[in-house]
Design a protein around this motif. Structure first.
Motif: not given
Length: 420
Positions: A18-24, A40-45, A55-64
């Motif tokens: 949930f925390s990861q989704k919130s930061e993303i 950038k700050s949110s993604l670092e968190s 993999e879905k969340m990873q792809a979104q994370y790296y894209f952002l």
């Protein structure tokens, strides 16, 4: 008890997810509002546990992340280009494994557009004398678009301009391994309205000529850069003190273009640095044959012959340099000096002579020879002063010659010209 532990663990994982989704989501929102730093700050968190995400969340994370850093790169943040490129590539990698492609197409498009951003940023760096940064960005641009080998060539040039020779050497060696030629065709046509010749893409030119707005299409072939690259490699090795490698590089370069006078001169200078004066002399003579109207060549040939005691050869070379460039002050000074030095060489013998009639006769002969040589040196400088009447070096040497001759009238005349 074991059951309770499992339940707590599952709850923990749920909170992390949930925390990861919130930061993303926060990063996505920040990007939409144009705040790349907040994204950038949110993604670092969210970064510490992203490898454990699906993999879905990873792809979104790296894209952002790629988008955030690409925006920061445009604003000049150090190393942001590297981070953006790495992130976008990671998107493609992750989605290739998952079999999905939600972000891959846009990530690839962003990588392509970043090439332009990199080049523009590199141009700005070079304009501000940040040559290393510019070189590295151009190299990144080449890595993103390997078909544009010209970026690698410019990266090497930027590194050279900044004195980053080892970096430049790496880039030049890459170009050599690619057998980069650098030649091409420039398409031009004359603007009917302005009469100016303009450069454009081939297809565009064809359309413009057909429209009647342009005429007289010209295809101009640009020169190969192969020799320049090999020459620069040799110069860098010389700069780095790796003379053996430099000699090999000159050998390769001259095999490609044996009549390039600059290559011959650079190779000759390397031999001079290595104290191989004979090889230097041979190459300078070769250069003189290739460029018979270059006064600097003959001046340098005169210098080396003068150092080796070949006075007549030195004089011939200096005279040729002056013939090509009548105002060549250094050649005039050195030519005069050959006569003065020869005259000074007679003084040693004069000082060994005694007071016998034979010795006195010999002394007078030597003195006349010495004075004659000094006068020859003075005549050269008098002619030179006509070309450069205010040159202090010419006037000082001329004054000294007249002083040595005991010619007080001319000594005082030249002394007055010097303002003494």
């Amino acid at each position: 008890m074991k059951t309770n532990i499992l339940i707590l663990s599952a709850m923990f994982c749920s909170i992390v997810g949930f925390s990861q989704k919130s930061e993303i989501k926060a990063a996505e929102k920040a990007l939409k509002s144009g705040d790349a730093m907040a994204a950038k700050s949110s993604l670092e968190s969210a970064s510490s546990l992203i490898d454990a995400a699906d993999e879905k969340m990873q792809a979104q994370y790296y894209f952002l992340k790629g988008k955030a850093y690409s925006e920061l790169a445009k604003k000049g943040t150090s190393d942001a280009f590297d981070e953006a490129i790495s992130a976008f590539r990671k998107v493609v990698e992750v989605e290739k494994v998952s079999g999905k492609s939600k972000y891959s197409s846009e990530a690839t498009g962003n990588l392509s557009s970043m090439t332009v951003d990199l080049v523009n940023s590199a141009v700005e760096d070079n304009n501000n004398k940040r040559f290393k940064e510019g070189a590295e960005k151009l190299h990144l641009g080449y890595q993103l678009s390997p078909k544009d080998t010209i970026y690698l060539y410019y990266a090497a040039s930027s590194a050279v301009n900044g004195g980053h020779y080892e970096l430049a050497l790496d880039y030049y060696n890459e170009l050599k391994d690619l057998n980069y030629d650098g030649s091409g065709i420039v398409y031009k046509a004359t603007n009917v309205e302005t009469g100016e010749v303009e450069e454009m893409e081939k297809t565009q030119r064809e359309l413009m000529v057909k429209s009647g707005a342009y005429k007289d299409p010209i295809d101009e072939k640009t020169a190969s850069k192969t020799t320049e690259i090999v020459k620069n490699v040799a110069l860098i090795y010389t700069q780095l003190g790796q003379d053996d490698k430099a000699l090999e590089a000159y050998k390769d370069a001259r095999a490609k273009d044996p009549k390039d006078v600059n290559l011959i001169l650079n190779q000759a200078n390397l031999y001079y640095k290595m104290d191989d004066k004979d090889k230097f002399k041979t190459l300078m003579a070769e250069a003189a044959e290739v460029a018979p109207d270059n006064p600097d060549l003959f001046y340098n040939i005169g210098v080396i012959n003068m150092e080796q005691g070949n006075i007549e050869e030195a004089r011939d070379a200096y005279k040729r340099a002056i013939e090509i460039n009548p105002g060549y002050v250094n050649a005039q000074l050195n030519l005069s000096t050959t006569y003065v030095n020869e005259g000074n060489g007679l003084i040693d013998e004069m000082n060994t002579l005694g007071n016998s009639k034979k010795d006195i006769t010999r002394y007078d002969e030597l003195k006349e020879q010495k004075d004659s040589l000094f006068r020859d040196g003075a005549i050269i400088l008098e002619d030179a002063v006509k070309q450069n009447p205010d040159n202090q070096g010419l006037l000082t040497q001329l004054k000294n010659i007249y002083g040595a001759l005991g010619d007080n009238e001319n000594f005082m005349r030249v002394k007055k010209l010097l303002g003494e």
